[in-house]
Design a protein around this motif. Structure first.
Motif, short mmCIF file in Angstrom:
data_model
loop_
_atom_site.label_atom_id
_atom_site.label_comp_id
_atom_site.label_asym_id
_atom_site.label_seq_id
_atom_site.Cartn_x
_atom_site.Cartn_y
_atom_site.Cartn_z
N GLU A 1 -5.26 1.36 2.73
CA GLU A 1 -5.06 0.33 3.75
C GLU A 1 -5.13 0.93 5.14
O GLU A 1 -5.76 0.37 6.04
CB GLU A 1 -3.70 -0.37 3.53
N GLU A 2 -4.50 2.08 5.32
CA GLU A 2 -4.41 2.67 6.66
C GLU A 2 -5.73 3.28 7.11
O GLU A 2 -5.86 3.70 8.25
CB GLU A 2 -3.31 3.74 6.71
N ASP B 1 3.71 -6.34 3.82
CA ASP B 1 3.34 -5.24 4.72
C ASP B 1 3.59 -5.65 6.17
O ASP B 1 2.90 -5.22 7.07
CB ASP B 1 1.86 -4.89 4.48
N HIS C 1 0.84 -1.21 0.00
CA HIS C 1 0.00 0.00 0.00
C HIS C 1 0.86 1.25 0.00
O HIS C 1 1.89 1.30 0.66
CB HIS C 1 -1.02 0.00 1.15
N ASP D 1 6.29 1.44 6.54
CA ASP D 1 4.89 1.03 6.35
C ASP D 1 4.19 1.97 5.39
O ASP D 1 3.68 2.98 5.80
CB ASP D 1 4.21 1.02 7.72
N ASP D 2 4.12 1.70 4.10
CA ASP D 2 4.54 0.47 3.48
C ASP D 2 5.26 0.78 2.17
O ASP D 2 5.36 -0.04 1.28
CB ASP D 2 3.28 -0.40 3.23
ZN ZN Z 1 1.09 -1.31 6.36
#
Ligand code: ZN
Ligand code: BES
Length: 464
Positions: free
Chosen positions: A159-160, A186, A92, A125-126
């Motif tokens: 994603e976050e 990830d 991501h 990340d990431d």
């Molecule tokens: Zn991540």
């Protein structure tokens, strides 16, 4: 060219291109692609465009910035490896918010290289894994003009913030995502620089509790002692969510929890981990949690309920004598197999509405959810990953779980029916989601070399 010779050529290429590759990585880290904040949606698009541009330059095909209804997915593929397996690669490009900004040594989107690390929000990340995967493909294409396997890349931008649009996008693009395996990058290492393969992730259920009392804030002298205070009511509800043994006191909450097996507990107990060091690393003088389980068991294989934020009334400097009209909390549960986010939300909602005191109105809203995942430690693709990690990092990998969540990893399994390998290289002390996030550059380089080898080793493996 025999396999080892090809790898030598690739390694030499990676050595030669190190500075240019680092420059590229720094460039993507300059883009503040914070997916949860609407004011950064243009930055998310810019990050998607950057990633798509690099994918194209690497020689990947069908590169597309695909609309999902939210921040776009970057899709790319290379499908000329005949009957070699097809791997769906995931990472991501979005990042977490940066507050508290004051604790960053340098601004979070002004990357700096120091002590063998690169510091920036998203360095680990990431964006590390997104760039590693593009650079691994680029190295194969530049040295060999081809890749040893078929690859499809999915780089997500939400994603976050809970991957709200991804499941529908996966469903709608099922045909173009056909693959033998998903490699989700990830995750990271567990102990220093010992390589690790993650074999379990917790799921998540994130919700908001809203408590409403009088129509407006009122004078706490004039009205105090006659009204239920929403902040006190919320505190009462929250305090009742755990019992004295640290268990979650919600009917049905544990119904679907798969107990740990004796072997799983024994394997966790063998990992290099000390409660004392863990406490020292966190700056706390006691640990807390569900009775009857070790710290690692509670982090990885038991469900939780936490308050992530709570606000009400006057929080400025000085004093203001009111009974607030409202109180709010963000709460989340980490879930383990076979808990289901929707079911957990309903159990908590029913419980909270039942115990809420009269005189206030309480409302719960589900914000996002994701299922937990366990992968199979003896899947051939995991065995091959272990060999590549050992070749590059010099040690046999540890098999670990993570307490965190990657909702799409479970969706690859449940929506697309793919086996999942969780292959990531971030160091355990990388400050993910916190100020001064960083990535070790030797992990970055080692991760890249592992991925480069992995594609070739998978082509030669039984994975089909
Ligand atoms: Zn991540
Ligand atoms: N990379 C993390 C997941 C993770 C956390 C892996 C810890 C290894 C160790 C991922 O980006 C993440 O933080 N996910 C969120 C998901 C949530 C917002 C749905 C999480 O776990 O909070």
């Amino acid at each position: 060219m025999p396999a080892t010779e090809a790898i030598n050529v690739l390694d030499a290429y990676l050595d030669r291109t190190r500075d240019q590759r680092l420059t590229d990585y720094v460039e993507v880290l300059r883009i503040p692609s914070i997916s949860t904040l609407p004011e950064h949606s243009n930055d998310c698009r810019r990050a998607a465009e950057f990633v798509a541009g690099r994918a194209r330059a690497a020689g990947l095909e069908h590169v597309e910035i695909a609309d999902t209804g939210g921040h776009p997915v970057v899709y790319a593929d290379w499908l000329h490896a005949g009957d070699a397996p097809t791997i769906l690669v995931y990472g991501h490009y979005d990042v977490q918010p940066v507050d508290p900004l004051g604790l960053w040594v340098k601004p979070p989107f002004d990357p700096r290289v120091e002590h063998g690390r690169i510091y920036a929000r998203g360095a680990a990340d990431d964006k590390s894994h997104v760039m590693m995967h593009i650079q691994a493909a680029e190295a194969w294409m530049a040295t060999r003009g081809s890749l040893p396997i078929n690859l499809r890349y999915v780089f997500e931008g939400e994603e976050e913030s809970g991957s709200a649009h991804l499941d529908a996008w996966l469903e709608a693009n099922r045909a173009k995502l056909s693959a033998n395996l998903a490699v989700v990058s990830d995750t990271g290492f567990f102990n220093g620089n010992l390589p690790a393969i993650t074999v379990g992730l917790r799921g998540i259920m994130f919700a908001q509790i809203d408590v409403a009392g009088p129509d407006i804030d009122v004078h706490s002298g004039t009205f105090g002692g006659t009204l239920r205070n929403p902040a006190t009511a919320l505190a009462h509800v929250i305090a009742g969510l755990h019992d004295a043994e640290g268990r979650i006191a919600v009917a049905g909450f544990y119904d679907d929890v798969r107990p740990l097996t004796r072997l799983e507990r024994a394997e966790m107990a063998r990992l290099p981990f000390s409660d004392a060091e863990y406490m020292a690393g966190l700056g706390v003088d006691a640990l807390w949690g569900e009775g009857g389980y070790t710290t690692l068991e509670r982090r990885w294989a038991r469900p939780t309920l936490d308050v992530n934020g709570i606000w009400s009334g006057f929080t400025g400097v000085g004093a203001k004598t009111i009974i607030p009209a409202q109180a709010h909390a963000k709460i989340s549960c980490r879930l383990v197999p076979d808990q289901e986010p929707g079911r957990i939300f309903r159990a908590i909602r029913d419980h909270v509405l039942r115990v809420a005191p009269p005189g206030v109105r309480v409302d719960l809203t589900l914000i996002h959810g994701g299922r937990p995942l366990l992968t199979s430690i003896d899947h051939p693709a995991v065995r091959v990953a272990a060999t590549c990690l050992r070749e590059v990092f010099g040690d046999e990998p540890l098999y670990i779980r993570e307490g965190g969540s990657i909702p799409v990893a479970a969706s690859f399994d449940s929506v697309l029916g793919l086996p999942v390998v969780l292959l990531g290289f971030t160091p355990p002390d990388d400050n993910e989601h916190a100020p001064n996030e960083s990535m070790r550059l030797d992990n970055y380089e080692g991760g890249l070399r592992t991925v480069v080898r992995y594609w070739e080793a998978l082509a030669a493996s039984l994975v089909r």
